[in-house]
Write an enzyme that holds these catalytic residues in place. Structure first.
Site, short mmCIF file in Angstrom:
data_model
loop_
_atom_site.label_atom_id
_atom_site.label_comp_id
_atom_site.label_asym_id
_atom_site.label_seq_id
_atom_site.Cartn_x
_atom_site.Cartn_y
_atom_site.Cartn_z
CE LYS A 188 -18.76 -68.83 37.06
NZ LYS A 188 -18.47 -68.55 38.46
CD GLN A 234 -16.61 -61.98 36.76
OE1 GLN A 234 -17.28 -61.60 35.82
NE2 GLN A 234 -15.34 -62.30 36.63
NE ARG A 260 -21.52 -43.79 24.20
CZ ARG A 260 -22.44 -42.85 24.00
NH1 ARG A 260 -23.18 -42.89 22.92
NH2 ARG A 260 -22.65 -41.90 24.89
CG ASP A 270 -14.41 -67.57 43.31
OD1 ASP A 270 -13.83 -67.41 42.23
OD2 ASP A 270 -14.53 -66.67 44.17
CD GLU A 271 -20.72 -69.38 41.91
OE1 GLU A 271 -19.89 -69.32 40.96
OE2 GLU A 271 -21.43 -68.42 42.24
CE LYS A 306 -14.12 -76.28 46.80
NZ LYS A 306 -13.34 -75.02 46.81
N GLY A 327 -11.42 -66.68 37.20
CA GLY A 327 -10.36 -67.68 37.19
C GLY A 327 -11.00 -69.02 37.38
CG HIS A 328 -12.60 -71.05 34.62
ND1 HIS A 328 -13.59 -70.17 34.30
CD2 HIS A 328 -11.83 -71.18 33.55
CE1 HIS A 328 -13.41 -69.78 33.07
NE2 HIS A 328 -12.37 -70.37 32.58
NE ARG A 353 -12.34 -68.21 46.03
CZ ARG A 353 -11.96 -69.29 45.34
NH1 ARG A 353 -12.22 -70.49 45.82
NH2 ARG A 353 -11.35 -69.16 44.19
P1 IMP Z 1 -14.02 -56.54 39.66
O1 IMP Z 1 -14.83 -57.49 38.88
O2 IMP Z 1 -12.53 -56.82 39.59
O3 IMP Z 1 -14.34 -55.10 39.37
O4 IMP Z 1 -14.39 -56.75 41.23
C1 IMP Z 1 -15.68 -56.45 41.73
C2 IMP Z 1 -16.13 -57.48 42.74
O5 IMP Z 1 -16.35 -58.73 42.10
C3 IMP Z 1 -15.09 -57.77 43.85
O6 IMP Z 1 -15.78 -58.06 45.04
C4 IMP Z 1 -14.40 -59.02 43.35
O7 IMP Z 1 -13.82 -59.77 44.40
C5 IMP Z 1 -15.56 -59.75 42.72
N1 IMP Z 1 -15.15 -60.68 41.66
C6 IMP Z 1 -14.77 -60.39 40.41
N2 IMP Z 1 -14.49 -61.50 39.72
C7 IMP Z 1 -14.71 -62.53 40.56
C8 IMP Z 1 -14.64 -63.94 40.41
O8 IMP Z 1 -14.33 -64.50 39.35
N3 IMP Z 1 -14.97 -64.68 41.50
C9 IMP Z 1 -15.37 -64.11 42.67
N4 IMP Z 1 -15.46 -62.79 42.85
C10 IMP Z 1 -15.14 -62.01 41.79
#
Ligand code: IMP
Length: 449
Positions: free
Chosen positions: A16, A247, A142, A13-14, A354, A40-41, A328
């Site tokens: 990107k 991520q 697989r 969530d920086e 930010k 999500g962006h 967050r």
């Molecule tokens: P998963 O990717 O849904 O399996 O979640 C694993 C971990 O990654 C959890 O702590 C989520 O909150 C975190 N996470 C997954 N996608 C994002 C993202 O896009 N931004 C921030 N944290 C994420």
């Protein structure tokens, strides 16, 4: 900049999406190389807000190839929803290309993700429950279903049948089906215990699932392509490809804060695997970090603030997840972690987003080392999770600033304290800061040379 990777330098969530959108102006193709709709962006263009989970940020440029690479796991229902939504807003989708080798998140992956989290209870990871982990697990086993399988009903049915059987068993064991049905049936619905036990979950019916996915295949077919060779052609012509990570570094399956991580590799090296190019195709690596730190989900976060300053960052920074809406966790900039991310990705440039959110804080703190429970000073990010879990940060204090930065467009316009803060970060981690975000809008940036 023929091959340029953009990665998250913290816990996600920086911002990107915004950085990709800006750099994409000079690119010919934009490729997502890992993750799924856990990401999500948000991009704000001419006052209009666009939220994406799967589609790369480059889609708003009609003349650039916008690619979902083989390393991505995609939920076809969600992807089609995004395509339809963008079409309705007049966005041209012709340049969207989807790797035939990308894996599909199936309905049973989503159920298993939730069931796994429920089972872990207090120890849950806080996943986004979008089926990411179970889908990557099937890929490694697989047992995965790939985008290309959507185009052949016979193969698709056979693969779903093989993959489904162990899932039904696992879900039965986790007794999710039973609880779910009971809830859906509700009190006094006349559904007996025995019927609840025996009723098949409609989402796990082989025939329904196959039919639905054949339909998804028809709709996605115009976009399915050999995306590696598309990248090779662009790179071989001396043009630019941006590899967009989802991520972030500290959520990396191998190098992040395991097990509180995602199930893919969001670091720059993974761009080669997730897009199908070679390491020497990568010329630049941009890391994106917020001017402070945030994390969603569980796991260690040494600089977390559970006080008024944390609240300031949450509220002023609107720190609520794009995908799940969760609050967050917020904290100070962690330079020990950032320096680790710089090295893992061998970043060539940094974008700090930010910065405006810090305005109004008298003093700014940045973590420059940790202290272990036993009192040892740690200058590097600890590889042992027990040490990290109990490490406390030691801070350097820097003067804060009160001016509103949202109208700043040049380094000179920034207050001297803000410039010193940026200089301190760049010097500490040894990477130049090239771009600074001062607001959500596309134009709210300061480019630094
Ligand atoms: P998963 O990717 O849904 O399996 O979640 C694993 C971990 O990654 C959890 O702590 C989520 O909150 C975190 N996470 C997954 N996608 C994002 C993202 O896009 N931004 C921030 N944290 C994420």
């Amino acid at each position: 900049m023929p091959g340029l990777v953009i990665v998250g330098a913290q816990w996600g969530d920086e911002g990107k999406g915004k950085v990709t959108d800006l750099l994409a102006e000079r690119a010919d193709a934009i490729v997502r190389f890992q993750g799924g709709n856990n990401a999500g962006h948000t991009i704000v263009r001419d006052g209009e807000e666009f939220k994406f989970h799967l589609i790369p940020s480059g889609i708003l440029y009609p003349d650039k190839a916008c690619v979902i690479g083989n390393g991505v796991v995609l939920d076809p229902r969600i992807l089609l929803g995004e395509i339809d939504g963008l079409r309705r807003r007049g966005v041209d989708m012709n340049n969207l290309k989807i790797s035939a080798n990308a894996h599909l998140i199936m309905p049973y992956h989503v159920l298993l993700d939730t069931a796994g989290e429920v089972k872990l209870g207090k120890l849950s990871l806080g996943t986004t429950r979008r089926g990411i982990g179970p889908c990557y697990a099937d890929k490694a086993l697989r047992l995965g279903i790939r985008v290309q399988d959507l185009l052949d009903e016979k193969i698709l049915r056979a693969k779903i049948r093989t993959a489904l059987e162990p899932k039904q068993q696992a879900l039965r064991e986790l007794s999710v089906k039973r609880r779910k049905l009971r809830k859906e049936a509700g009190e006094g619905s006349g559904v007996s215990e025995a019927e609840i036990e025996d009723a098949p979950d409609p989402r796990l019916d082989l025939h329904t699932m196959t039919e639905e996915h054949v339909n998804y295949g028809h709709r996605l077919e115009p976009h399915i392509a050999d995306t590696s060779s598309l990248c090779w052609d662009v790179l071989d012509a001396g043009k630019t490809v941006i590899f967009e990570g989802a991520q972030a570094t500290l959520l990396d399956l191998d190098h992040g804060t395991y097990p509180f991580v995602t199930s893919s590799n969001p670091i720059a090296g993974a761009a080669t695997v997730g897009a199908g190019v070679g390491p020497t195709d990568i010329d630049e690596v941009w890391g994106v970090a917020k001017a402070y730190a945030t994390r969603v989900g569980a796991g260690p976060f040494p600089t977390e603030l559970e006080d008024a300053t944390g609240r300031h960052l949450l509220e002023k920074g609107h720190e609520y997840g794009t995908t799940t809406g969760r609050e967050r966790r917020c904290g100070w900039m962690d330079l020990v972690a950032l320096r680790y991310a710089v090295r893992l990705n061998r970043m060539s440039s940094l974008a700090i987003t930010k910065l405006d959110v810090l305005s109004g804080l008298d003093t700014l703190r940045v973590a420059v080392r940790y202290r272990s429970r036993e009192g040892a000073l740690l200058d590097t990010f600890p590889y042992h999770q027990s040490i990290l879990h109990s490490a406390t940060p030691e801070y350097e204090e820097l003067p804060g600033f009160s001016a509103d930065l949202q109208a700043c467009r040049s380094a000179d316009a920034l207050p001297p304290e803000a410039r010193s803060y940026l200089d301190y970060i760049a010097e500490f981690v040894g990477v130049p800061i090239r771009l600074v975000g001062v607001g959500p809008g596309r134009d709210q940036v300061v480019w630094l040379s």
